[in-house]
Design a protein around this motif. Structure first.
Motif, short mmCIF file in Angstrom:
data_model
loop_
_atom_site.label_atom_id
_atom_site.label_comp_id
_atom_site.label_asym_id
_atom_site.label_seq_id
_atom_site.Cartn_x
_atom_site.Cartn_y
_atom_site.Cartn_z
N GLU A 7 -17.52 45.79 -33.48
CA GLU A 7 -18.48 45.37 -32.48
C GLU A 7 -19.50 46.48 -32.30
O GLU A 7 -19.14 47.64 -32.10
CB GLU A 7 -17.78 45.10 -31.15
N ILE A 8 -20.78 46.11 -32.42
CA ILE A 8 -21.85 47.09 -32.23
C ILE A 8 -22.72 46.61 -31.08
O ILE A 8 -23.26 45.52 -31.12
CB ILE A 8 -22.72 47.23 -33.50
N LYS A 9 -22.83 47.43 -30.05
CA LYS A 9 -23.73 47.12 -28.96
C LYS A 9 -25.12 47.56 -29.39
O LYS A 9 -25.29 48.66 -29.90
CB LYS A 9 -23.29 47.84 -27.69
N PHE A 51 -25.37 51.33 -39.40
CA PHE A 51 -24.95 50.01 -39.87
C PHE A 51 -26.15 49.15 -40.20
O PHE A 51 -27.19 49.26 -39.54
CB PHE A 51 -24.15 49.30 -38.77
N ASP A 52 -25.99 48.26 -41.18
CA ASP A 52 -27.05 47.29 -41.44
C ASP A 52 -26.95 46.14 -40.44
O ASP A 52 -26.06 46.14 -39.57
CB ASP A 52 -27.03 46.82 -42.90
N TYR A 80 -31.75 49.02 -38.00
CA TYR A 80 -30.37 49.46 -38.23
C TYR A 80 -29.75 49.76 -36.88
O TYR A 80 -30.43 50.18 -35.95
CB TYR A 80 -30.33 50.73 -39.09
N ALA A 81 -28.45 49.54 -36.78
CA ALA A 81 -27.71 49.92 -35.58
C ALA A 81 -27.03 51.26 -35.86
O ALA A 81 -26.71 51.58 -37.00
CB ALA A 81 -26.66 48.86 -35.25
N ASN A 92 -22.66 56.87 -27.61
CA ASN A 92 -23.95 56.20 -27.56
C ASN A 92 -24.05 55.23 -28.71
O ASN A 92 -23.50 55.46 -29.78
CB ASN A 92 -25.06 57.25 -27.64
N SER A 93 -24.76 54.13 -28.48
CA SER A 93 -25.08 53.20 -29.56
C SER A 93 -26.47 52.65 -29.30
O SER A 93 -26.95 52.65 -28.17
CB SER A 93 -24.05 52.08 -29.63
#
Length: 103
Positions: A7-9, A51-52, A80-81, A92-93
């Motif tokens: 999971e990427i915020k 991440f893509d 990108y994330a 952090n994200s």
């Protein structure tokens, strides 16, 4: 077999630890971006991961100190994330945008 998903915020500048802020500049960028961690008096070890758009991890780099320079390398222009962790804790994200260079 199912692939592993993470999971990427995606909120820019989202900070998970109170009192911490992360500045990214410039954003968008063409070759390098600087990530600066503020509010953490103890310089520690961090992990930066990018991440893509599908959530696939493209690169993971460890760094020490409150400033990290990210080099684009062979990444194509686009969104990108990223996430920054310390000792397994999400610090952090957010999102970064790599612009087309004028080379």
């Amino acid at each position: 077999q199912l692939a592993d998903f993470i999971e990427i915020k995606t909120a820019v500048g989202e900070v998970e630890i109170p009192g911490i802020s992360v500045n990214v500049f410039p954003n968008p960028f063409t070759e390098t971006a600087i990530f600066e961690i503020k509010g953490n008096p103890i310089k520690t070890d961090y992990t930066f991961e990018i991440f893509d758009v599908t959530g696939r991890s493209l690169r993971k780099e460890d760094f020490t100190g409150n400033r990290f320079t990210f080099y684009r390398g062979d990444l194509l222009p686009g969104f990108y994330a990223y996430r920054i962790t310390t000792q397994g804790i999400l610090l952090n994200s957010g999102k970064i945008l790599i612009s087309k260079s004028n080379r």
